[in-house]
Design a protein around this motif. Structure first.
Motif, PDB file in Angstrom:
ATOM      1  N   LEU A  26       0.820  -1.203   0.000  1.00 30.91           N
ATOM      2  CA  LEU A  26       0.000   0.000   0.000  1.00 30.91           C
ATOM      3  C   LEU A  26       0.853   1.252   0.000  1.00 30.91           C
ATOM      4  O   LEU A  26       0.389   2.334  -0.371  1.00 30.91           O
ATOM      5  N   PHE A  27       2.123   1.119   0.423  1.00 33.86           N
ATOM      6  CA  PHE A  27       2.993   2.287   0.551  1.00 33.86           C
ATOM      7  C   PHE A  27       3.965   2.413  -0.607  1.00 33.86           C
ATOM      8  O   PHE A  27       4.764   3.342  -0.638  1.00 33.86           O
ATOM      9  N   GLU A  28       3.915   1.482  -1.549  1.00 34.68           N
ATOM     10  CA  GLU A  28       4.933   1.474  -2.592  1.00 34.68           C
ATOM     11  C   GLU A  28       4.956   2.759  -3.398  1.00 34.68           C
ATOM     12  O   GLU A  28       6.000   3.237  -3.808  1.00 34.68           O
ATOM     13  N   ASP A  29       3.776   3.312  -3.650  1.00 33.79           N
ATOM     14  CA  ASP A  29       3.716   4.470  -4.536  1.00 33.79           C
ATOM     15  C   ASP A  29       3.615   5.788  -3.789  1.00 33.79           C
ATOM     16  O   ASP A  29       3.359   6.825  -4.373  1.00 33.79           O
ATOM     17  N   ILE A  30       3.775   5.748  -2.473  1.00 36.43           N
ATOM     18  CA  ILE A  30       3.691   6.987  -1.707  1.00 36.43           C
ATOM     19  C   ILE A  30       4.963   7.796  -1.908  1.00 36.43           C
ATOM     20  O   ILE A  30       6.069   7.313  -1.687  1.00 36.43           O
ATOM     21  N   ASN A  31       4.814   9.032  -2.349  1.00 35.12           N
ATOM     22  CA  ASN A  31       5.960   9.925  -2.493  1.00 35.12           C
ATOM     23  C   ASN A  31       6.197  10.598  -1.152  1.00 35.12           C
ATOM     24  O   ASN A  31       5.337  11.294  -0.640  1.00 35.12           O
ATOM     25  N   LEU A  32       7.351  10.371  -0.564  1.00 35.42           N
ATOM     26  CA  LEU A  32       7.613  10.899   0.757  1.00 35.42           C
ATOM     27  C   LEU A  32       7.784  12.410   0.756  1.00 35.42           C
ATOM     28  O   LEU A  32       7.758  13.029   1.803  1.00 35.42           O
ATOM     29  N   ASN A  33       7.983  13.014  -0.403  1.00 39.64           N
ATOM     30  CA  ASN A  33       8.053  14.466  -0.487  1.00 39.64           C
ATOM     31  C   ASN A  33       6.781  14.959  -1.185  1.00 39.64           C
ATOM     32  O   ASN A  33       6.652  14.854  -2.402  1.00 39.64           O
ATOM     33  N   PRO A  34       5.824  15.516  -0.442  1.00 39.87           N
ATOM     34  CA  PRO A  34       4.555  15.920  -1.050  1.00 39.87           C
ATOM     35  C   PRO A  34       4.699  17.112  -1.990  1.00 39.87           C
ATOM     36  O   PRO A  34       3.768  17.431  -2.724  1.00 39.87           O
ATOM     37  N   PHE A  35       5.856  17.768  -1.966  1.00 36.60           N
ATOM     38  CA  PHE A  35       6.060  18.936  -2.827  1.00 36.60           C
ATOM     39  C   PHE A  35       6.806  18.576  -4.115  1.00 36.60           C
ATOM     40  O   PHE A  35       7.267  19.456  -4.830  1.00 36.60           O
ATOM     41  N   ASP A  36       6.935  17.293  -4.386  1.00 38.40           N
ATOM     42  CA  ASP A  36       7.677  16.841  -5.557  1.00 38.40           C
ATOM     43  C   ASP A  36       6.829  15.803  -6.269  1.00 38.40           C
ATOM     44  O   ASP A  36       6.751  14.653  -5.857  1.00 38.40           O
ATOM     45  N   TYR A  37       6.164  16.211  -7.361  1.00 40.90           N
ATOM     46  CA  TYR A  37       5.271  15.272  -8.024  1.00 40.90           C
ATOM     47  C   TYR A  37       5.049  15.660  -9.480  1.00 40.90           C
ATOM     48  O   TYR A  37       5.251  16.804  -9.882  1.00 40.90           O
ATOM     49  N   ALA A  38       4.645  14.650 -10.261  1.00 42.47           N
ATOM     50  CA  ALA A  38       4.177  14.854 -11.629  1.00 42.47           C
ATOM     51  C   ALA A  38       2.918  14.005 -11.779  1.00 42.47           C
ATOM     52  O   ALA A  38       2.988  12.774 -11.722  1.00 42.47           O
ATOM     53  N   ARG A  39       1.768  14.658 -11.966  1.00 44.68           N
ATOM     54  CA  ARG A  39       0.484  13.964 -11.929  1.00 44.68           C
ATOM     55  C   ARG A  39      -0.297  14.202 -13.214  1.00 44.68           C
ATOM     56  O   ARG A  39      -0.258  15.293 -13.779  1.00 44.68           O
ATOM     57  N   ILE A  40      -1.023  13.174 -13.628  1.00 46.45           N
ATOM     58  CA  ILE A  40      -1.970  13.339 -14.727  1.00 46.45           C
ATOM     59  C   ILE A  40      -3.263  13.891 -14.142  1.00 46.45           C
ATOM     60  O   ILE A  40      -3.870  13.277 -13.264  1.00 46.45           O
ATOM     61  N   THR A  41      -3.669  15.053 -14.610  1.00 44.54           N
ATOM     62  CA  THR A  41      -4.855  15.714 -14.043  1.00 44.54           C
ATOM     63  C   THR A  41      -6.048  15.710 -14.993  1.00 44.54           C
ATOM     64  O   THR A  41      -7.189  15.774 -14.547  1.00 44.54           O
ATOM     65  N   ASP A  42      -5.804  15.661 -16.316  1.00 37.34           N
ATOM     66  CA  ASP A  42      -6.905  15.704 -17.282  1.00 37.34           C
ATOM     67  C   ASP A  42      -6.613  14.722 -18.413  1.00 37.34           C
ATOM     68  O   ASP A  42      -5.482  14.654 -18.912  1.00 37.34           O
ATOM     69  N   VAL A  43      -7.651  13.984 -18.801  1.00 37.73           N
ATOM     70  CA  VAL A  43      -7.504  12.971 -19.843  1.00 37.73           C
ATOM     71  C   VAL A  43      -8.602  13.162 -20.884  1.00 37.73           C
ATOM     72  O   VAL A  43      -9.782  13.333 -20.537  1.00 37.73           O
ATOM     73  N   ASP A  44      -8.190  13.158 -22.142  1.00 34.94           N
ATOM     74  CA  ASP A  44      -9.133  13.128 -23.267  1.00 34.94           C
ATOM     75  C   ASP A  44      -8.822  11.851 -24.043  1.00 34.94           C
ATOM     76  O   ASP A  44      -7.802  11.753 -24.730  1.00 34.94           O
ATOM     77  N   TYR A  45      -9.698  10.857 -23.919  1.00 30.03           N
ATOM     78  CA  TYR A  45      -9.429   9.495 -24.385  1.00 30.03           C
ATOM     79  C   TYR A  45     -10.314   9.187 -25.589  1.00 30.03           C
ATOM     80  O   TYR A  45     -11.518   9.446 -25.574  1.00 30.03           O
ATOM     81  N   LYS A  46      -9.723   8.612 -26.628  1.00 26.59           N
ATOM     82  CA  LYS A  46     -10.480   8.235 -27.820  1.00 26.59           C
ATOM     83  C   LYS A  46      -9.977   6.878 -28.309  1.00 26.59           C
ATOM     84  O   LYS A  46      -8.787   6.691 -28.530  1.00 26.59           O
TER      85      LYS A  46
END
Length: 696
Positions: A26-46
């Motif tokens: 459950l902890f494998e993907d936890i980033n220990l630095n909450p101020f360091d991230y790259a996230r997918i926020t919007d998806v347009d899928y076809k």
């Protein structure tokens, strides 16, 4: 006591290893630095379904992905982004991918076409290489294998991003998305799952099926899976994209809510009847290609549709059980007092008194301290070291020993203080602990513990004198006699208490210990329910059980505190013991109050000296010393009261260092050996899903 701590340490350690082995993923993907991230926020899928020769149940997918990039430091930029591609074997065939292109879409609509990199980046130099990047992409083909550096994923190598929003468009082919069975066909699309869905602000999707491959109305069903609602809405149109039947999805932030057990977005289209193979003419052969599975698909779908209400009902049942458990714990705790009072006899003092100003009796200082704190185990354990200081002070007051400075010009501290034996005992004295020594009346009788302590001093000083530091060093090394002394001190509490009529029996604190053990168990259960059990349940469909675990945990914790409060009363004192306890507790309260400072009654010097001895045993000698200097101007006439050593931190610290010397001797005589070995293994994990596809 230390062995108990070692035992608890190993219990907690083994539990932590087991918990990590079970739930560490459950902890494998936890980033220990909450101020360091790259996230997918919007998806347009076809996605476009392709059913033609050699297509193998293929769809062609075009995705526009918006990344929110937030590097914590300008010295550690993001040089790669990625899109995980769901990998799996379904009914014996592998869902695999072919990436066709990657583009970066600028804000003005300009497209930057990325080239394909010949390898997966691994070293820092790769990111700045003109051959490998930036401005390149790489398709890492599965199946996942960490040691072989294989990931079913497409990487985009960028030119160092700090804090930006960037958009990429990828086109890829997905094989075996559509599978054929004897009586039906299924198009199953797993869009996103797990961490990928947590930060989505929007998800727009279109699944395009050529009109020639689209089942007619009544010969197909479409279902969606995921989110807190168990499914999500979609629309169908034959005009939105000419020549195609379009399934449209448009989810905003309000619809994209997830729990750890429903972190997925998936869609299934099942065709049957006369159109059972309309879009799978060229699908791959699978393990159930010639088997009828429609009934099983419908059964699984029905179970999934009912699962939301099923788990909700289960949560209600669990909540009611936990609530009933809370009531039972409250009732049990409330009736515990009555049961104990029916089993044991507890006396009440003949007279209630707030303060007691006299010394009730010539009681051993250590026993007096244990009697005062017998209903408060926390304070009793806290003042164990003060008892040794009080014994030495009592021996000084009774004239058996004297403390003097080795160097008269030096300070009063343990390194510059020596113990001088004033009373020269006969050899028979060593066997007369607790009896009046056969000497002149200038010496008061010693209590059992005072005599034992004096014997210890005589032993190591050879009946003459010894420095304080050397005395403690010899105590540490003479573990056999030191252990005998310590055991004698411990046993004296029971022997004095029973022989002099204070306790009903030797095991005088039996009910108190039992209730305190129960209270400790309740506290541990309560903390585990509020923390660990709640944490684990958060990852299941029970999901806190409407706060049931918290309610039961709080009830356990409150019950624990209540039991600890009750336990203070559960000491098996006799009527005499209860009356004496009231007097000694009154003396403690008097010495520990401002009344001693403010009263104007005359207190004789001998009484002040006894006050100081017992106050030292109680751990409040500073109260007596402060009052002494104000209320007794002639205290300089007393060798004890005028000696600055007894009011200094050095003397208070002496009890602790003496206690440490005793423990050193005890550890030398008793060594605990333990060993063993253990191990734990790891495993893989996978994304969640709606209705499973691997048919039985």
């Amino acid at each position: 006591m230390k062995r108990n701590w070692i035992l608890w340490f190993w219990i907690i350690f083994i539990f932590a290893i087991s918990a990590w082995d079970s739930f560490g993923y459950l902890f494998e993907d936890i980033n220990l630095n909450p101020f360091d991230y790259a996230r997918i926020t919007d998806v347009d899928y076809k996605a476009i379904l392709v059913d033609e020769p050699s297509s193998n149940g293929k769809i062609v997918v075009t995705e526009r992905l918006t990344f929110d990039i937030h590097a914590a430091s300008k010295n550690n930029l993001f040089w790669e982004l990625w899109r995980d591609l769901p990998e799996s074997y379904v009914d014996g065939v592998k869902v695999d991918y072919k990436v066709n292109s990657v583009k970066q879409i600028l804000d003005d609509g300009t497209e930057i076409i990325y080239g394909e990199s010949p390898k997966l980046y691994w070293n820092d130099s790769d990111y700045t290489s003109t051959i490998y990047g930036p401005g390149k992409w790489y398709h890492s083909e599965g199946p996942y294998n960490e040691s072989a550096r294989r990931y079913e994923c497409v990487f985009f190598y960028v030119d160092g991003l700090y804090r930006e929003n960037v958009t990429f468009e990828i086109e890829y082919e997905m094989n075996n998305a559509a599978l054929r069975y004897d009586d039906c066909s299924e198009l199953y699309l797993s869009f996103y799952s797990e961490d990928s869905v947590k930060y989505l602000n929007s998800f727009k999707g279109q699944i395009l099926i050529p009109q020639k491959d689209m089942p007619s109305s009544g010969n197909y069903e479409i279902h969606t899976y995921g989110t807190n609602s168990n499914d999500f809405p979609f629309e169908e149109s034959d005009t939105l994209n000419p020549g195609f039947h379009t399934i449209s999805i448009n989810l905003d932030k309000s619809s994209l809510n997830f729990k750890p057990y429903n972190e997925y977005l998936e869609l299934s289209l099942v065709s049957y009847g006369k159109d059972n193979h309309i879009f799978t003419d060229y699908a791959s052969y699978n393990d159930y290609y010639n088997d009828p599975v429609l009934a099983e698909i419908w059964q699984e779908q029905s179970e999934y549709d009912n699962s939301y209400q099923h788990y909700k009902n289960m949560k209600i049942v669990v909540f009611c059980i936990l609530l009933a458990g809370s009531v039972l714990v409250i009732v049990y705790t409330y009736t515990k007092d009555k049961k104990i009072r029916n089993k044991y006899v507890f006396y009440h003092p003949s007279m209630q008194m707030k303060y007691f100003r006299e010394i009730p009796s010539n009681l051993d200082p250590i026993f007096a301290s244990n009697l005062v704190f017998c209903k408060d185990r926390k304070k009793k354990n806290k003042h164990d070291s003060d008892g040794y200081s009080s014994l030495m002070l009592s021996l000084v007051r009774k004239g058996y020993i004297a403390l003097e400075r080795i160097n008269p010009a030096g300070d009063w501290n343990s390194r510059n203080v020596k113990i001088i034996v004033k009373y020269k005992p006969t050899p028979a004295f060593y066997d007369m602990a607790g009896q009046t020594p056969p000497v002149t009346q200038t010496f008061e009788s010693l209590t059992q513990n005072e005599a034992s302590y004096f014997n210890l001093i005589v032993r190591h000083s050879a009946g003459t004198e010894i420095s304080m530091s050397l005395f403690q060093a010899r105590i540490s090394g003479d573990y056999e006699n030191t252990n005998s002394f310590v055991n004698g001190i411990k046993h004296s509490i029971v022997s004095i208490g029973t022989s002099q009529g204070y306790f009903q029996k030797a095991d005088y604190d039996e009910p108190q210990r039992k209730v305190n053990s129960l209270a400790k168990m309740f506290l541990i259960i309560g903390i585990l329910l509020v923390t660990l059990v709640n944490f684990i349940s958060h990852f299941t469909h029970l999901d806190f059980a409407f706060g049931g675990y918290t309610i039961l945990g709080i009830v356990f914790i409150i019950s624990s505190l209540y039991l600890k409060h009750l336990a203070k009363k559960y000491v098996l004192l006799t009527q005499f013991g209860e009356d004496e306890y009231s007097k000694w507790k009154g003396l403690y309260d008097f010495l520990n109050s401002e009344t001693l400072m403010n009263e104007r009654t005359v207190i004789e010097l001998p009484l002040w000296e006894e006050y100081l001895v017992y106050a030292t045993a109680f751990g409040i000698s500073e109260k007596v010393i402060a009052a002494l200097k104000i209320r007794c101007p002639d205290y300089q006439m007393s060798p004890i009261l005028s000696n600055p050593y007894y009011s200094s931190v050095h003397f208070h610290h002496y009890g602790h260092t003496f206690n440490s010397a005793i423990r050193t001797a005890s550890h030398t005589s008793y060594s605990v050996g333990f060993g063993g070995h253990g191990g734990y293994g790891g495993g893989g994990r996978g994304g969640g899903g709606g209705r499973r596809r691997s048919l039985i």
